[in-house]
Design an enzyme around this catalytic site. Structure first.
Site, PDB file in Angstrom:
ATOM      1  N   ARG A  24       0.843  -1.191   0.000  1.00  0.00           N
ATOM      2  CA  ARG A  24       0.000   0.000   0.000  1.00  0.00           C
ATOM      3  C   ARG A  24       0.880   1.242   0.000  1.00  0.00           C
ATOM      4  O   ARG A  24       1.984   1.256   0.563  1.00  0.00           O
ATOM      5  CB  ARG A  24      -0.875  -0.028   1.254  1.00  0.00           C
ATOM      6  CG  ARG A  24      -1.877   1.125   1.403  1.00  0.00           C
ATOM      7  CD  ARG A  24      -3.031   0.987   0.462  1.00  0.00           C
ATOM      8  NE  ARG A  24      -4.203   1.754   0.918  1.00  0.00           N
ATOM      9  CZ  ARG A  24      -5.053   2.352   0.090  1.00  0.00           C
ATOM     10  NH1 ARG A  24      -4.867   2.284  -1.208  1.00  0.00           N
ATOM     11  NH2 ARG A  24      -6.099   2.995   0.564  1.00  0.00           N
ATOM     12  N   THR A  57     -10.119   0.273  -9.146  1.00  0.00           N
ATOM     13  CA  THR A  57      -9.052  -0.617  -8.739  1.00  0.00           C
ATOM     14  C   THR A  57      -9.033  -1.766  -9.751  1.00  0.00           C
ATOM     15  O   THR A  57      -9.811  -1.772 -10.690  1.00  0.00           O
ATOM     16  CB  THR A  57      -9.387  -1.094  -7.307  1.00  0.00           C
ATOM     17  OG1 THR A  57      -9.554   0.068  -6.496  1.00  0.00           O
ATOM     18  CG2 THR A  57      -8.321  -1.950  -6.688  1.00  0.00           C
ATOM     19  N   ASN A  90      -6.530   4.452  -7.077  1.00  0.00           N
ATOM     20  CA  ASN A  90      -7.696   5.150  -6.530  1.00  0.00           C
ATOM     21  C   ASN A  90      -8.653   5.561  -7.643  1.00  0.00           C
ATOM     22  O   ASN A  90      -9.210   4.692  -8.314  1.00  0.00           O
ATOM     23  CB  ASN A  90      -7.299   6.331  -5.645  1.00  0.00           C
ATOM     24  CG  ASN A  90      -8.397   6.697  -4.653  1.00  0.00           C
ATOM     25  OD1 ASN A  90      -9.303   5.923  -4.394  1.00  0.00           O
ATOM     26  ND2 ASN A  90      -8.306   7.890  -4.090  1.00  0.00           N
TER      27      ASN A  90
END
Length: 557
Positions: free
Chosen positions: A89, A357, A377
């Protein structure tokens, strides 16, 4: 690299004597599926193939994922039963502060968090590729990245799905000449058949293949990224890039009926929210009706906002949230005949993130498997490309709470647990998942913002009922996330008998106005070694099992 796996959790299931003897790939784009199968044919394993698929998606799906983004990778190694979760992430830059998207009056300026380099977190995609290749793959990164490099050099053709998503972000892409030159044509959405070539991205991928992590996070590429970001008003530094690390974490494990569900831990909310909702359903006898499913979703999403964030910054009561006792307590508040207004449950908080996504699922002939959900995003992320790199940056900083209690771009609010902090990872709903039975294994995941968790949950319910893989990806979808207090559903669901029954019980059912999600799924039946795969008919992807032609949309072995 940081590894946070307790040793006792590494071996989580009994190793199998033999795998399925077949390879399978399901992804959101046919060219990416082909890239994965190409690497498997060259002797690569599931991890090599997953790198190839994700890298190809970074080229041909710039609206969904890319080298300027990040994601989550759920891995299973068949030889010893190891199961692990690779957290790639994005992280907040070191210069980030909690109020960075507020003006002098404390008002949130959403444009700063959505568009341009000010919206971008430090990307993890490149680091994930290196980590998987060095620790799990069989082939060098040069081999696994070769299909993506070729696609970037030779180009790919624009089709209707690309045109639709580019249309959403045409104005933002036009703010930044480098992005407009790559992804638009004369400042407009490219016509169908237009070929998009990305030589700068090919060069970056080549440097990554040759130099590993240093090819992206240090040296010329890192300098270009930082210079481009700073000159356009962002706050990245060379140290931000040099210090980026993927983190291995223990997956969440929950059960439902005879299924063992292995899924994403924080900073994903997916495994906990889905596990909690399924635990609540387990407190009721028989097959859960739609009302009970919605009420379970409602309560699990309330806890998502109350408790979840980056586990390196926030203490999360994981054991409590996934415990049977807590599920009983939450189930006891459900009226089987009437909707529970969300405001009566207290703490009206929720969070949301962008919906474009992507997901890929891979199974190799030895039984190794990968479920990976990746994102930048919003469509085309921040819309900003650092000059000379071809790297389209994410706008994942909007996944933080820009100001706790104040709505984000979707009109929803977040909590202190997901407030901005240097080096912190924003909360996500990405939910790559394995569902394990005695005689079969399911691999699945989907894009879709906060609706990801409920889509995967509905897929798990289909798998638990021993439905074929096509049924998981085709199921009509509905969703409740505590706030807004409504059942959001695909148009086909809104006119159904199930929807009418919900309304009779006091639920507010609203149409999303379009179908949503893009699930990619694989099923391995161990007894017969039958492998089937399916790509969501809502998208343009394809699923392929070795020995067959590619199966567009959905397909079985």
């Amino acid at each position: 690299m940081r590894i946070l796996l307790p040793l006792l959790l590494l071996i989580t299931i009994t190793a199998q004597a033999a795998g399925p003897g077949k390879n399978a790939v399901a992804s959101a784009h046919p060219l990416a599926t082909e890239a994965g199968m190409e690497i498997l044919k060259q002797g690569g394993n599931a991890y090599d193939a997953a790198i190839a698929v994700a890298a190809a998606l970074a080229v041909v799906e710039p609206y969904s994922a890319g080298m300027g983004g990040g994601g989550f990778w759920l891995l299973h190694r068949e030889s010893d039963g190891l199961q692990t979760f690779v957290d790639a992430r994005e992280t907040a830059p070191d210069a980030a502060i909690p109020t960075m998207y507020q003006d002098r009056d404390g008002k949130v300026v959403r444009d700063w968090a959505l568009n341009g380099p000010s919206a971008a977190g430090i990307p993890g995609q490149a680091a994930a590729f290196v980590h998987l290749a060095e620790n799990y793959g069989k082939l060098p990164l040069k081999t696994s990245l070769a299909p993506a490099i070729r696609l970037a050099k030779d180009g790919f053709e624009v089709e209707a799905h690309y045109r639709k998503l580019a249309g959403y972000r045409e104005d933002v892409l036009n703010r930044f000449p480098e992005a407009a030159a790559i992804f638009l044509h004369n400042g407009k959405v490219p016509p169908a058949g237009h070929v998009i070539k990305q030589p700068d991205l090919a060069r970056v991928l080549t440097l990554l293949a040759e130099k590993g992590k240093a090819g992206f996070y240090q040296g010329d590429v890192a300098q270009q990224l930082v210079d481009g970001v700073e000159q356009a008003g962002g706050i990245w530094s060379l140290d931000d890039l040099a210090n980026y690390e993927v983190i291995e974490r223990s997956p969440t494990v929950s059960t439902f009926k005879n299924a063992r569900i292995v899924s994403a831990p924080p900073p994903s909310a997916g495994g906990i929210v889905m596990g909690q909702a399924l635990n609540i359903l387990s407190q009721f006898d028989g097959e859960p009706d739609t009302h009970l499913i919605v009420e379970a979703m409602r309560r699990a999403y309330q806890d998502r906002a109350r408790y979840l964030g980056d586990p390196d910054f926030v203490d999360i009561p994981v054991d409590k949230l996934l415990s049977s006792d807590y599920a009983k307590q939450r189930a006891s508040t459900i009226n089987p005949d009437e909707a529970t207004p969300s405001h009566t449950l207290g703490e009206p908080l929720t969070v949301e993130e962008g919906f474009h996504t992507t997901h890929l699922s891979v199974l190799d002939k030895a039984g190794n498997r990968v479920a990976a959900t990746l994102s930048i995003n919003l469509p085309f992320g921040s819309g900003f490309v650092a000059p000379g790199t071809g790297v389209l940056l994410n706008n994942e900083m909007d996944d933080f709470s820009a100001k706790p209690g104040v709505p984000n771009a979707y009109g929803l609010v977040g909590s202190e647990a997901n407030a901005i902090a240097p080096g912190k990872r924003p909360l996500s709903s990405m939910t790559p998942t394995f569902v394990e039975f005695d005689d079969r294994v399911a691999i699945l995941g989907t894009p879709g913002g906060s609706r990801i968790i409920t889509m995967v949950m509905l897929g798990v319910l289909e798998a638990a009922n021993n439905q074929p893989v096509d049924a998981w990806v085709n199921r009509v979808r509905f969703h409740h996330q505590y706030l807004p207090d409504e059942v959001q559903a695909e148009p086909e669901f809104v006119g159904s008998e199930a929807a009418k029954e919900l309304m009779l019980r006091g639920h507010h059912v609203v149409s999303t106005g379009r179908d949503y999600g893009n699930m990619q799924a694989i099923l391995w039946r161990k007894g017969s070694n039958e492998v089937t795969a399916a790509s969501d008919p809502r998208g343009i992807g394809s699923a392929q099992v070795s020995g067959q032609a590619a199966l567009k949309k959905t397909g079985t072995d």
